[in-house]
Write a protein that holds these residues in place. Structure first.
Motif, PDB file in Angstrom:
ATOM      1  N   ARG A  82       0.809  -1.226   0.000  1.00  0.00           N
ATOM      2  CA  ARG A  82       0.000   0.000   0.000  1.00  0.00           C
ATOM      3  C   ARG A  82       0.839   1.272   0.000  1.00  0.00           C
ATOM      4  N   TYR A  83       1.894   1.296  -0.793  1.00  0.00           N
ATOM      5  CA  TYR A  83       2.679   2.520  -0.961  1.00  0.00           C
ATOM      6  C   TYR A  83       1.896   3.461  -1.867  1.00  0.00           C
ATOM      7  N   PRO A  84       2.030   4.769  -1.676  1.00  0.00           N
ATOM      8  CA  PRO A  84       1.260   5.690  -2.521  1.00  0.00           C
ATOM      9  C   PRO A  84       1.669   5.660  -3.997  1.00  0.00           C
ATOM     10  N   GLN A  85       2.931   5.381  -4.274  1.00  0.00           N
ATOM     11  CA  GLN A  85       3.451   5.349  -5.647  1.00  0.00           C
ATOM     12  C   GLN A  85       4.025   3.962  -5.950  1.00  0.00           C
ATOM     13  N   VAL A  86       3.837   3.523  -7.173  1.00  0.00           N
ATOM     14  CA  VAL A  86       4.378   2.251  -7.637  1.00  0.00           C
ATOM     15  C   VAL A  86       5.491   2.569  -8.637  1.00  0.00           C
ATOM     16  N   PRO A  87       6.706   2.026  -8.427  1.00  0.00           N
ATOM     17  CA  PRO A  87       7.818   2.352  -9.327  1.00  0.00           C
ATOM     18  C   PRO A  87       7.682   1.673 -10.679  1.00  0.00           C
ATOM     19  N   GLY A  88       8.145   2.372 -11.711  1.00  0.00           N
ATOM     20  CA  GLY A  88       8.085   1.813 -13.048  1.00  0.00           C
ATOM     21  C   GLY A  88       9.161   2.379 -13.948  1.00  0.00           C
ATOM     22  N   ILE A  89       9.167   1.887 -15.158  1.00  0.00           N
ATOM     23  CA  ILE A  89      10.063   2.379 -16.206  1.00  0.00           C
ATOM     24  C   ILE A  89       9.183   2.860 -17.346  1.00  0.00           C
ATOM     25  N   LEU A  90       9.443   4.059 -17.815  1.00  0.00           N
ATOM     26  CA  LEU A  90       8.672   4.665 -18.894  1.00  0.00           C
ATOM     27  C   LEU A  90       9.407   4.502 -20.217  1.00  0.00           C
ATOM     28  N   ILE A  91       8.730   3.889 -21.187  1.00  0.00           N
ATOM     29  CA  ILE A  91       9.200   3.927 -22.570  1.00  0.00           C
ATOM     30  C   ILE A  91       8.568   5.199 -23.119  1.00  0.00           C
ATOM     31  N   GLY A  92       9.332   6.278 -23.077  1.00  0.00           N
ATOM     32  CA  GLY A  92       8.783   7.597 -23.378  1.00  0.00           C
ATOM     33  C   GLY A  92       8.524   7.838 -24.851  1.00  0.00           C
ATOM     34  N   ARG A  93       9.418   7.386 -25.684  1.00  0.00           N
ATOM     35  CA  ARG A  93       9.274   7.544 -27.127  1.00  0.00           C
ATOM     36  C   ARG A  93       9.738   6.255 -27.790  1.00  0.00           C
ATOM     37  N   LEU A  94       9.068   5.886 -28.859  1.00  0.00           N
ATOM     38  CA  LEU A  94       9.467   4.719 -29.627  1.00  0.00           C
ATOM     39  C   LEU A  94       9.039   4.999 -31.061  1.00  0.00           C
ATOM     40  N   ALA A  95      10.000   4.962 -31.979  1.00  0.00           N
ATOM     41  CA  ALA A  95       9.689   5.278 -33.372  1.00  0.00           C
ATOM     42  C   ALA A  95      10.647   4.542 -34.299  1.00  0.00           C
ATOM     43  N   ARG A  96      10.146   4.250 -35.494  1.00  0.00           N
ATOM     44  CA  ARG A  96      10.989   3.625 -36.514  1.00  0.00           C
ATOM     45  C   ARG A  96      10.957   4.480 -37.767  1.00  0.00           C
ATOM     46  N   ASP A  97      12.060   4.490 -38.459  1.00  0.00           N
ATOM     47  CA  ASP A  97      12.161   5.207 -39.729  1.00  0.00           C
ATOM     48  C   ASP A  97      11.192   4.581 -40.722  1.00  0.00           C
ATOM     49  N   ASP A  98      10.573   5.404 -41.560  1.00  0.00           N
ATOM     50  CA  ASP A  98       9.617   4.914 -42.551  1.00  0.00           C
ATOM     51  C   ASP A  98      10.220   3.886 -43.511  1.00  0.00           C
ATOM     52  N   ASP A  99      11.534   3.890 -43.668  1.00  0.00           N
ATOM     53  CA  ASP A  99      12.197   2.934 -44.559  1.00  0.00           C
ATOM     54  C   ASP A  99      12.327   1.537 -43.952  1.00  0.00           C
ATOM     55  N   PHE A 100      11.891   1.369 -42.692  1.00  0.00           N
ATOM     56  CA  PHE A 100      12.056   0.086 -42.001  1.00  0.00           C
ATOM     57  C   PHE A 100      10.726  -0.402 -41.423  1.00  0.00           C
ATOM     58  N   PRO A 101       9.763  -0.718 -42.281  1.00  0.00           N
ATOM     59  CA  PRO A 101       8.465  -1.185 -41.774  1.00  0.00           C
ATOM     60  C   PRO A 101       8.628  -2.472 -40.964  1.00  0.00           C
ATOM     61  N   GLY A 102       7.821  -2.596 -39.924  1.00  0.00           N
ATOM     62  CA  GLY A 102       7.851  -3.788 -39.082  1.00  0.00           C
ATOM     63  C   GLY A 102       8.877  -3.756 -37.979  1.00  0.00           C
ATOM     64  N   LEU A 103       9.690  -2.729 -37.939  1.00  0.00           N
ATOM     65  CA  LEU A 103      10.753  -2.665 -36.929  1.00  0.00           C
ATOM     66  C   LEU A 103      10.215  -2.308 -35.542  1.00  0.00           C
ATOM     67  N   GLY A 104       9.014  -1.772 -35.467  1.00  0.00           N
ATOM     68  CA  GLY A 104       8.457  -1.374 -34.171  1.00  0.00           C
ATOM     69  C   GLY A 104       8.408  -2.520 -33.178  1.00  0.00           C
TER      70      GLY A 104
END
Length: 165
Positions: A82-104
Motif C-alpha cells: 500500500r505505498y502511494p506510488q508504484v515504481p516503473g520504467i517509462l518507454i517515453g518515445r518509440l519510433a521507426r524510420d519509414d524505410d524500415f516497416p515492421g521494426l516497431g
C-alpha cells in the motif's frame, strides 16, 4: 537480432537522416536526444542496420517513472503493498524510420528486455508507455499493454508479464 544492432545513442549515429513521419519525434532525435542523455533525463537507444551502423532505423527512450497506486486497476492493486506510488520504467518515445516497416515490434522487444534487466538492479513493478494516438495505443495493446483507468493515453504492463515475454 535480424541484421540490426541496438545500442545507446552516440555521436557516430546520423540523427538528422531519421524520418518516422512524425515531425515531433524527428525533431526530438535530431535536436534534444543528446541533451536528454547528458542531463540523465532519458536513456536513448537506437537500432541500426549492421550493414549501416551509423544509420538509425529506430529508437526508443527509457526513464524512471511512478504511478499512483490509486490509479491502477483493482486486480493489480490488491497484489501490491500500500505505498502511494508504484515504481516503473517509462518507454517515453518509440519510433521507426519509414524505410524500415515492421521494426516497431523489434524495438519494443528490445525495450522490454532492457526494462526487465534493469528491474533486477533497480526495483520497477510496471512498464509504462504513452500512446500518442489511437494507432500507437493499438500497437501497444497488441503486445499486452493495458490502459490506466484514469489516463486513457497511458498504458502499462506489469514487470512480471514482461519477464514471461
Amino acid at each position: 537480432m535480424n541484421g540490426f544492432l541496438c545500442e545507446a545513442l552516440s555521436k557516430t549515429h546520423d540523427r538528422k537522416r531519421f524520418d518516422c513521419g512524425v515531425s515531433a519525434l524527428n525533431a526530438y532525435l535530431a535536436r534534444s536526444a543528446n541533451q536528454d542523455v547528458k542531463r540523465k533525463v532519458a536513456a536513448v537507444f537506437v537500432m541500426c542496420p549492421q550493414a549501416e551502423p551509423e544509420r538509425i532505423a529506430g529508437f526508443y527512450t527509457l526513464c524512471s517513472t511512478s504511478v499512483e497506486l490509486t490509479g491502477l486497476p483493482d486486480e493489480l492493486k490488491k497484489r501490491l503493498p500500500r505505498y502511494p506510488q508504484v515504481p516503473g520504467i517509462l518507454i517515453g518515445r518509440l519510433a521507426r524510420d519509414d524505410d524500415f516497416p515492421g521494426l516497431g515490434s523489434l524495438l519494443l522487444a528490445d525495450a522490454l528486455a532492457r526494462c526487465v534487466a534493469a528491474s533486477t538492479q533497480i526495483a520497477a513493478t510496471l512498464i509504462v508507455v504513452d500512446a500518442k494516438d489511437l494507432a500507437a495505443q493499438s500497437f501497444y495493446e497488441k503486445y499486452g499493454f493495458k490502459t490506466l483507468p484514469n489516463l486513457p493515453s497511458r498504458l502499462f504492463m506489469s514487470m512480471s508479464i514482461a519477464e514471461k515475454l
